[in-house]
Write a protein that holds these residues in place. Sequence first.
Motif, PDB file in Angstrom:
ATOM      1  N   ALA C  48       0.827  -1.204   0.000  1.00 41.35           N
ATOM      2  CA  ALA C  48       0.000   0.000   0.000  1.00 41.35           C
ATOM      3  C   ALA C  48       0.865   1.258   0.000  1.00 41.35           C
ATOM      4  O   ALA C  48       0.585   2.216  -0.722  1.00 41.35           O
ATOM      5  CB  ALA C  48      -0.915  -0.018   1.209  1.00 41.35           C
ATOM      6  N   ARG C  49       1.935   1.217   0.767  1.00 43.47           N
ATOM      7  CA  ARG C  49       2.799   2.396   0.844  1.00 43.47           C
ATOM      8  C   ARG C  49       3.498   2.669  -0.480  1.00 43.47           C
ATOM      9  O   ARG C  49       3.756   3.822  -0.823  1.00 43.47           O
ATOM     10  CB  ARG C  49       3.828   2.222   1.953  1.00 43.47           C
ATOM     11  N   SER C  50       3.833   1.605  -1.214  1.00 43.13           N
ATOM     12  CA  SER C  50       4.486   1.784  -2.508  1.00 43.13           C
ATOM     13  C   SER C  50       3.624   2.638  -3.425  1.00 43.13           C
ATOM     14  O   SER C  50       4.124   3.466  -4.183  1.00 43.13           O
ATOM     15  CB  SER C  50       4.716   0.439  -3.185  1.00 43.13           C
ATOM     16  N   LEU C  51       2.335   2.429  -3.340  1.00 49.69           N
ATOM     17  CA  LEU C  51       1.401   3.131  -4.210  1.00 49.69           C
ATOM     18  C   LEU C  51       1.458   4.639  -3.965  1.00 49.69           C
ATOM     19  O   LEU C  51       1.222   5.431  -4.860  1.00 49.69           O
ATOM     20  CB  LEU C  51       0.007   2.591  -3.912  1.00 49.69           C
ATOM     21  N   MET C  52       1.796   5.026  -2.736  1.00 50.57           N
ATOM     22  CA  MET C  52       1.917   6.445  -2.401  1.00 50.57           C
ATOM     23  C   MET C  52       3.384   6.876  -2.400  1.00 50.57           C
ATOM     24  O   MET C  52       3.692   7.989  -2.049  1.00 50.57           O
ATOM     25  CB  MET C  52       1.349   6.706  -0.996  1.00 50.57           C
ATOM     26  N   GLU C  64       7.022  -3.283 -12.866  1.00 48.90           N
ATOM     27  CA  GLU C  64       6.819  -3.190 -14.302  1.00 48.90           C
ATOM     28  C   GLU C  64       5.879  -2.021 -14.574  1.00 48.90           C
ATOM     29  O   GLU C  64       6.078  -1.236 -15.478  1.00 48.90           O
ATOM     30  CB  GLU C  64       6.204  -4.491 -14.769  1.00 48.90           C
ATOM     31  N   ARG C  65       4.850  -1.953 -13.734  1.00 48.67           N
ATOM     32  CA  ARG C  65       3.861  -0.905 -13.906  1.00 48.67           C
ATOM     33  C   ARG C  65       3.322  -0.547 -12.527  1.00 48.67           C
ATOM     34  O   ARG C  65       3.051  -1.426 -11.724  1.00 48.67           O
ATOM     35  CB  ARG C  65       2.724  -1.418 -14.783  1.00 48.67           C
ATOM     36  N   LEU C  66       3.197   0.743 -12.267  1.00 48.75           N
ATOM     37  CA  LEU C  66       2.615   1.185 -10.994  1.00 48.75           C
ATOM     38  C   LEU C  66       1.916   2.504 -11.275  1.00 48.75           C
ATOM     39  O   LEU C  66       2.552   3.551 -11.313  1.00 48.75           O
ATOM     40  CB  LEU C  66       3.715   1.354  -9.939  1.00 48.75           C
ATOM     41  N   THR C  67       0.620   2.450 -11.520  1.00 49.26           N
ATOM     42  CA  THR C  67      -0.071   3.680 -11.888  1.00 49.26           C
ATOM     43  C   THR C  67      -1.262   3.920 -10.982  1.00 49.26           C
ATOM     44  O   THR C  67      -1.898   2.989 -10.494  1.00 49.26           O
ATOM     45  CB  THR C  67      -0.587   3.635 -13.344  1.00 49.26           C
ATOM     46  N   PHE C  68      -1.526   5.203 -10.758  1.00 45.33           N
ATOM     47  CA  PHE C  68      -2.723   5.620 -10.036  1.00 45.33           C
ATOM     48  C   PHE C  68      -3.512   6.528 -10.977  1.00 45.33           C
ATOM     49  O   PHE C  68      -3.024   7.598 -11.346  1.00 45.33           O
ATOM     50  CB  PHE C  68      -2.329   6.368  -8.763  1.00 45.33           C
ATOM     51  N   ASP C  69      -4.664   6.093 -11.402  1.00 43.80           N
ATOM     52  CA  ASP C  69      -5.502   6.869 -12.303  1.00 43.80           C
ATOM     53  C   ASP C  69      -4.702   7.352 -13.521  1.00 43.80           C
ATOM     54  O   ASP C  69      -4.765   8.519 -13.900  1.00 43.80           O
ATOM     55  CB  ASP C  69      -6.110   8.071 -11.559  1.00 43.80           C
ATOM     56  N   GLY C  70      -3.911   6.476 -14.086  1.00 41.00           N
ATOM     57  CA  GLY C  70      -3.146   6.825 -15.273  1.00 41.00           C
ATOM     58  C   GLY C  70      -1.825   7.517 -14.991  1.00 41.00           C
ATOM     59  O   GLY C  70      -0.979   7.627 -15.875  1.00 41.00           O
ATOM     60  N   ILE C  71      -1.610   7.979 -13.765  1.00 45.65           N
ATOM     61  CA  ILE C  71      -0.343   8.642 -13.433  1.00 45.65           C
ATOM     62  C   ILE C  71       0.696   7.586 -13.084  1.00 45.65           C
ATOM     63  O   ILE C  71       0.437   6.702 -12.272  1.00 45.65           O
ATOM     64  CB  ILE C  71      -0.519   9.590 -12.242  1.00 45.65           C
ATOM     65  N   ASN C  75       7.581   7.227 -11.711  1.00 40.26           N
ATOM     66  CA  ASN C  75       8.404   8.316 -12.239  1.00 40.26           C
ATOM     67  C   ASN C  75       7.812   9.698 -12.001  1.00 40.26           C
ATOM     68  O   ASN C  75       8.363  10.682 -12.486  1.00 40.26           O
ATOM     69  CB  ASN C  75       8.629   8.115 -13.742  1.00 40.26           C
ATOM     70  N   ALA C  76       6.705   9.767 -11.283  1.00 44.76           N
ATOM     71  CA  ALA C  76       6.092  11.073 -11.067  1.00 44.76           C
ATOM     72  C   ALA C  76       6.990  11.938 -10.182  1.00 44.76           C
ATOM     73  O   ALA C  76       7.748  11.418  -9.361  1.00 44.76           O
ATOM     74  CB  ALA C  76       4.726  10.890 -10.399  1.00 44.76           C
ATOM     75  N   ASP C  77       6.925  13.261 -10.381  1.00 46.01           N
ATOM     76  CA  ASP C  77       7.749  14.125  -9.534  1.00 46.01           C
ATOM     77  C   ASP C  77       7.055  14.322  -8.184  1.00 46.01           C
ATOM     78  O   ASP C  77       5.897  13.958  -7.992  1.00 46.01           O
ATOM     79  CB  ASP C  77       8.053  15.465 -10.219  1.00 46.01           C
ATOM     80  N   GLU C  78       7.797  14.902  -7.251  1.00 48.10           N
ATOM     81  CA  GLU C  78       7.311  15.037  -5.875  1.00 48.10           C
ATOM     82  C   GLU C  78       6.011  15.856  -5.817  1.00 48.10           C
ATOM     83  O   GLU C  78       5.139  15.575  -5.019  1.00 48.10           O
ATOM     84  CB  GLU C  78       8.401  15.711  -5.047  1.00 48.10           C
TER      85      GLU C  78
END
Lengths: 250, 300, 276
Positions: C48-52, C64-71, C75-78
């Motif tokens: 669960a924490r990985s997701l955030m 391989e893939r970790l997305t939240f609502d397409g984001i 690799n998302a920035d802070e």
Amino acid sequence: MTASPMIDVDRLRVSFGDKEVVKGVSFRVPAGECFGLVGESGSGKSTVLRALSGLNGAWSGRIAVAGAEVGPKRHRAFFRKVQMVFQDPYGSLHPRQTIDRILSEPLLVHGLGDVERRVAATLAEVALPAAVRFRFPHQLSGGQRQRVAIARALIAEPEVLLLDEPTSALDVSVQAEILNLLADLRRQRRLTYVLVSHNLAVVAHLCARIGVMLGGEMVEELSAEDLRAGRAQHPHTRELRTLSVGLEEV
Amino acid sequence: MSVAFTRDWLLAETPASRAQAAWGRRYRAWLGLRANPLAMIGLAVVVAFVLLALAASLLATHDPGAQDLANRLARPSAAHWLGTDELGRDIYSRILHGGRVTLGMVIAVVVLVAPLGLAVGCVAGYFGGLVDRVLMRVTDVFLAFPRLILALAFVAALKPGVESAILAIALTAWPPYARLARAETMTVRNSDFIAACRLTGAAPARIVLRHVAPLCVPSLVVRITLDMSSIIITAASLGFLGMGAQPPSPEWGAMIATAKRFIFEQWWVPTGPGIAIMLASLAFNFLGDGLRDVLDPKQR
Amino acid sequence: MLVDIADLRVTFATRTGTFEAVRGVSMRIGTEKLGIVGESGSGKSLTARSLMRLLPANARLSAERLTFDGIDVLNADERTMRTIRGRRAGFILQDPKYSLNPVMTIGRQVAEAWRTHKGGGRREAEEAAADLLDQVRIRDPRHVMGLYPHEVSGGMGQRVMIAMMLAPDPELLIADEPTSALDATVQAEILRLMEDLVTRRGMGLILISHDLPLVSHFCDRVAVMYAGRVVETLAAGELARARHPYTRGLLDCLPSLTHPRERLPVLARDAAWLQP
Ligand SMILES: Nc1ncnc2c1ncn2[C@@H]1O[C@H](COP(=O)(O)OP(=O)(O)OP(=O)(O)O)[C@@H](O)[C@H]1O
Ligand SMILES: Nc1ncnc2c1ncn2[C@@H]1O[C@H](COP(=O)(O)OP(=O)(O)OP(=O)(O)O)[C@@H](O)[C@H]1O
Ligand SMILES: [Mg+2]
Ligand SMILES: [Mg+2]
């Protein structure tokens, strides 16, 4: 009941400021028995235990342990007789002390010798490997921590153990281990337990008699068989039972 | 018990005895400190300064008090490595000897202040109520006075000198530490693990000393190392006002204070002691930061 | 898909080498209620924490893939992560009392949580805080708002945490053991509240727990984790048909009100369960 009970609580009242959170609770526990306290969250179960254990001195009523009445201030000898295990295994161990230090502290306070042997023996008794002895709490799992907490309560060889939700923070497989451990310890050492839990099945598993609390009052006291068979009188007890049984039927 | 302090013995995952566990913990702390380059630089500089100060009489090229009025404010040269001051005294030798006075003062102040602040803060925070109110009012009184003025008053009441300066600075420096220790104590005093300590039947003094105070130490260490430079400056100001180290005994702060006038024309006069103060403060800071990380076994 | 996880791995560097705590977890979550169960240390919280991206500093995350609502969370920035955390996804942490500030009143903490996301004045936030506490069935919320965390009971602390997370109207709610300290009646209320949020607001819910029966009653799907892997995924109500011996063992070691036993069986772990 032949002899005087190990624990006798009569019309216990506890207030914080002008808010009364325990409103006249009475119960007796014979030596070697286990008494369960269940009830709504915030109904004052932990508060009753804290008053019993001497952590909270602002109570009125009568508390007697092993036939001797106790007041708000306890002598050091009292703490050899009565010990408590807290709800949260993550918060009840000193974060900067090793398990060894945590367990030897009660021995040092009471001037009991033979620290080395007692710590090792108690660790073995709660089925912890000797390897955890010099670790810090954050290096242990929740279940291991709760075992340490139980070991700390046991090490000065008390007669009464007050257990505040000893398994609610643990997973079910560890819960089973801890419940078995508590049952064994009670048999071996003839301990008297007061067990607080919100889980009726856990309380009924360990305790013969059960008190149900609601809003600071004990609304019903019944035996585990009565609870199992559904012979509860109070609507709150019946509701708790229905919800618990409902979850069991998979 | 012929155990060798081998690496394996120290790093054993399952120590066989309490002593081995304790030494293992110390060794790991040292390894942790060693892995932190800034802390190691800090440690090296502090150790070097202490050694230099201790060996001052061997390393000094001149008598720090010897005046040579014909040769005042001389530029750095082969004879005077860092030049001379307004009375023609050798600055290099004065910095070495001044290290004794300044570092000695700083260490003495810390040794006095840290336990006092810790004790007051922990007791106030743990007991709360009336004890807390009384102790914190006293702290506020000390906090309310400007530090230098209070120190001046103390020194004036005693007799000017290094000892009174140390006492004066210590008396004015403890309140922030007491406040810090109190705040830390308040966050732990209601925790279950302190309740568990009370249930062992331990006396309050034992709980504060053995269970509460150790938790406050790491943040106190950092705070103190951050304050080192301000202690040096206060000592200097007292010296400048004639209340601290008495001339002709050299002291870094006093050296800078008297050399202020020459900062534009004879820059080398205040530069030497200035760099010494800066290096010492920085080194203490780095070391303190590293120590804080190491002192907390819960390094996640 | 609200959440899409494929081959998630979390590794810790330790003195004696590396330790893989999550070993290839894959799951897809829409606007549904997913339960994750498993014993302590099985990697539920870390998943669960990985997701955030809220992992301990010494953890390494790969997927391989970790997305939240397409984001793409990997690799998302802070900045993007900050809008996800707290606002778009609420996270109810384990250990409520650890997560609350011990020297700040309950009321201020809830009001602050509300103001951070909604803005508005102090008074307004206070009203909202009282309302939130009322929603999680805390009696006399005005009184409780003036209390410090050590002055409330274990179950009340847990509900305060839930109230704080409900403040920003999240799209996904991750609840890590939200009801472990609650009695059956309050637990039922809280679950009803979450249920209501999921259906009314079209929210996704990840419920982490080690209470298998509870989770299977409440969620649409249950993933059973063991040693960093999902060993079995079950539709709700199909718990009785669970096949994995680990899942059966978990069910078996529960004490029962209706079927008392002298001793509880404990799990005998099988090395074969570690294999995929
Ligand atoms: N130190 C305190 N100061 C003020 N109020 C308190 C304090 N400790 C407990 N209370 C109040 O007493 C009431 C009962 O708390 P208690 O901890 O006994 O509940 P509980 O039955 O153990 O509940 P739970 O199952 O949630 O742990 C609560 O309303 C709580 O807010
Ligand atoms: N900071 C850390 N450093 C090293 N190992 C860690 C760290 N945090 C967690 N772990 C390990 O990762 C594993 C999974 O941890 P996680 O917190 O996800 O378990 P969990 O399934 O949530 O268990 P619980 O039910 O006890 O909360 C555990 O074995 C744990 O020891
Ligand atoms: Mg409680
Ligand atoms: Mg977890």
